[in-house]
Design an enzyme around this catalytic site. Structure first.
Site, PDB file in Angstrom:
ATOM      1  N   TYR A   1       0.846  -1.208   0.000  1.00 22.18           N
ATOM      2  CA  TYR A   1       0.000   0.000   0.000  1.00 22.18           C
ATOM      3  C   TYR A   1       0.871   1.244   0.000  1.00 22.18           C
ATOM      4  CZ  TYR A   1      -4.971  -1.022   0.265  1.00 22.18           C
ATOM      5  OH  TYR A   1      -6.258  -1.353  -0.052  1.00 22.18           O
TER       6      TYR A   1
ATOM      7  N   GLU B   1      -0.547   4.877  -0.504  1.00 24.87           N
ATOM      8  CA  GLU B   1      -1.321   6.106  -0.736  1.00 24.87           C
ATOM      9  C   GLU B   1      -0.432   7.340  -0.618  1.00 24.87           C
ATOM     10  OE1 GLU B   1      -2.622   3.542   0.790  1.00 24.87           O
ATOM     11  OE2 GLU B   1      -4.820   3.590   0.786  1.00 24.87           O
TER      12      GLU B   1
ATOM     13  N   ASP C   1      -6.730  13.474 -25.348  1.00 24.72           N
ATOM     14  CA  ASP C   1      -6.698  12.069 -24.900  1.00 24.72           C
ATOM     15  C   ASP C   1      -6.014  11.282 -26.019  1.00 24.72           C
ATOM     16  OD1 ASP C   1      -7.202   9.396 -24.424  1.00 24.72           O
ATOM     17  OD2 ASP C   1      -9.285   9.699 -23.782  1.00 24.72           O
TER      18      ASP C   1
ATOM     19  N   THR D   1      -3.877   6.023 -22.044  1.00 27.37           N
ATOM     20  CA  THR D   1      -3.732   4.702 -21.445  1.00 27.37           C
ATOM     21  C   THR D   1      -2.335   4.205 -21.822  1.00 27.37           C
ATOM     22  OG1 THR D   1      -4.744   3.712 -23.390  1.00 27.37           O
ATOM     23  CG2 THR D   1      -6.174   4.038 -21.485  1.00 27.37           C
TER      24      THR D   1
ATOM     25  N   LYS E   1      -2.244   0.401 -25.178  1.00 24.43           N
ATOM     26  CA  LYS E   1      -2.652   0.298 -26.585  1.00 24.43           C
ATOM     27  C   LYS E   1      -1.383   0.336 -27.442  1.00 24.43           C
ATOM     28  CE  LYS E   1      -7.302   2.003 -25.712  1.00 24.43           C
ATOM     29  NZ  LYS E   1      -7.404   2.813 -24.492  1.00 24.43           N
TER      30      LYS E   1
ATOM     31  N   ARG F   1      -2.162  -2.617 -18.693  1.00 23.81           N
ATOM     32  CA  ARG F   1      -3.341  -1.752 -18.574  1.00 23.81           C
ATOM     33  C   ARG F   1      -3.042  -0.706 -17.521  1.00 23.81           C
ATOM     34  NH1 ARG F   1      -6.538  -4.668 -21.603  1.00 23.81           N
ATOM     35  NH2 ARG F   1      -8.077  -3.021 -21.623  1.00 23.81           N
TER      36      ARG F   1
HETATM   37  N1  DSN Z   1     -12.032   0.269 -25.189  1.00 25.03           N
HETATM   38  C1  DSN Z   1     -11.082   1.152 -25.825  1.00 25.03           C
HETATM   39  C2  DSN Z   1     -11.069   0.978 -27.292  1.00 25.03           C
HETATM   40  O1  DSN Z   1     -11.236  -0.138 -27.717  1.00 25.03           O
HETATM   41  O2  DSN Z   1     -10.863   1.921 -28.033  1.00 25.03           O
HETATM   42  C3  DSN Z   1     -11.268   2.557 -25.461  1.00 25.03           C
HETATM   43  O3  DSN Z   1     -11.428   2.679 -24.092  1.00 25.03           O
END
Ligand code: DSN
Length: 435
Positions: free
Chosen positions: A54, A56, A199, A225, A228, A234
């Site tokens: 933990y 925080e 974003d 994120t 990707k 993730r």
């Molecule tokens: N679920 C993602 C996508 O496939 O683009 C976006 O959050």
């Protein structure tokens, strides 16, 4: 897989599903453009004892003892992100993209303030103000749209922004196959006195590879994120300027507002195993292999799009500049749901997707979305994209023909066997994934 034997002894049911999912990932063509294969080093950090702790707070200011190594891990992740993206301030604690975006909204806005994002059917994201998401429930949300060619029209966005006077304008998309002009968005936001947030979840890896323009230094805040095109675990990162352009000299600066919105505003203890794995992915992203990888993603997408067009299929905007494309199925007389299912049976994973001004429903829309990040990670190049484009077209044009689907599945298995992921690789151009 690491620790397979221990997992198999303790929980054979989960171990079996894991084995089956591994086989699915190895033997199929993963073409959902938001998915990817992480390296074994990332997997190792993610599946580590760091999950036990933990922490925080932030490095040097924690609410729990014993964080001397966690602080160093988080600081490394921050400095690597800073070096790659050139942001003034970085927060690596958001659990994922949706909470990262909500953290930005709660940092900068009051409940009911107006946000303006890209319409979902035009390629935007749920968290950019869609009515069923917290972003659309707790904030007043308005959209901008693409034009009849499926392209962003910056003059129309400026007009809409002048009319609506949002407090925050969001650029970024989940299903837009063309480049985004972040400098233009920044001008629009400035003209109407709004914050500008980008974003870049889908295109972060492309930005690092220099194949998509960066929103830094144009944006006040950038979220992404990490799983990707960035090819990490993730997770998510928020990058921001330090000074708040709409509240200069305020009690808290922009960076402090973001940090307190993440913790204690929305989250508890950071996921330290995730932070470590993000740090590893960012180190990998700093290599020349990664930059070549990002460039190859786009070359592959362009080749795949050209092949599909040669096969007579229709693409939204007529092609792609990035890692993804949308097939408009209208002229084939089939829906996205049927196409997704048939391709799945043939070992090709895509997702059904709405297209701009779709006449069908979101659960069975007119399009499918597909992309090349995961295929490129396993070493596939233009030659394979041509084969895959032909296979996809064959299935879509023979949607009810079981023989064609069976033959396609066999061809997919033969192709993927030449590009193993977590097994010994023979054809890899991206050695980060090798044993
Ligand atoms: N679920 C993602 C996508 O496939 O683009 C976006 O959050």
């Amino acid at each position: 897989m690491p620790n397979k034997h221990r997992l198999q002894t303790t929980d054979p049911e989960i171990a079996e599903f894991l084995e089956k999912e591994l086989a699915r990932q190895e033997q199929g063509l993963e073409m959902i453009p938001s998915e990817n294969y992480v390296s074994k080093a990332v997997l190792e950090a993610l599946g580590s004892i760091l999950t036990n702790k933990y922490s925080e707070g932030y490095p040097g200011r924690r609410y729990y003892g014993g964080n001397q190594f966690i602080d160093q891990i988080e600081n490394l992740a921050i400095s690597r992100a800073q070096k790659l993206f050139g942001a003034e301030h970085i927060n690596v604690q958001p659990y994922s993209g949706s909470p990262a975006n909500l953290a930005v909204y709660t940092a900068l806005l009051k409940v009911g303030d107006k946000i303006m994002g890209m319409d979902l059917a035009c390629g935007g994201h749920l968290t950019h103000g869609y009515k069923v998401s917290a972003s659309g429930k707790f904030f007043t949300s308005v959209s901008y749209y693409v034009n009849e060619k499926g392209l962003l029209d910056y003059d129309a966005i400026l007009e809409a922004a002048k009319k609506e006077k949002p407090r925050l304008i969001i650029a970024g998309a989940s299903a837009y196959p063309r480049l985004i002009d972040f400098a233009k968005f920044a001008e629009i936001a400035k003209e109407v006195g709004a914050y500008f947030m980008a974003d870049i979840a889908h295109i972060a890896g492309l930005i690092i590879g220099g194949v998509h323009p960066s929103p830094l230094p144009h944006a006040d805040v950038v979220t992404t994120t990490t799983h990707k095109t960035l090819r990490g675990p993730r997770g998510a990162i928020i990058m921001s300027k330090i000074e708040d352009p709409l509240d200069p000299g305020g009690k808290k600066n922009l960076a402090q507002k973001i940090d307190s919105a993440v913790f204690p505003g929305l989250q508890g203890g950071p996921h330290n195993h995730q932070t470590a794995a993000i740090a590893v992915a960012l180190k990998e992203a700093g290599t020349s292999e990664f930059k070549n990888y990002a460039k190859q993603i786009v070359k592959n997408a362009k080749t795949l799009a050209e092949t599909l067009l040669e096969e007579g299929l229709e693409l939204v905007t007529g092609g792609t500049d990035n890692h993804l494309m949308l097939i408009d199925l209208t002229n084939l007389g089939i829906g996205g749901k049927q196409a997704e299912t048939a391709l799945d049976l043939a070992g090709i994973t895509v997702n059904k997707n709405v297209i701009p001004f779709d006449q069908r429903k979101p659960m069975d829309p007119s399009g499918i979305r597909l992309g090349t990040p995961a295929l490129t990670a396993r070493g596939m190049k233009e030659k394979e994209m041509k084969i895959i484009g032909h296979l996809i077209s064959q299935v879509l044009k023979n949607i009810n023909n079981e023989d064609i689907i069976r033959q396609t599945k066999k061809a997919v298995e033969e192709l993927t066997a030449m590009f193993p992921i977590y097994k010994k690789m023979i054809h890899s151009n991206f050695p980060l994934l090798i044993d």
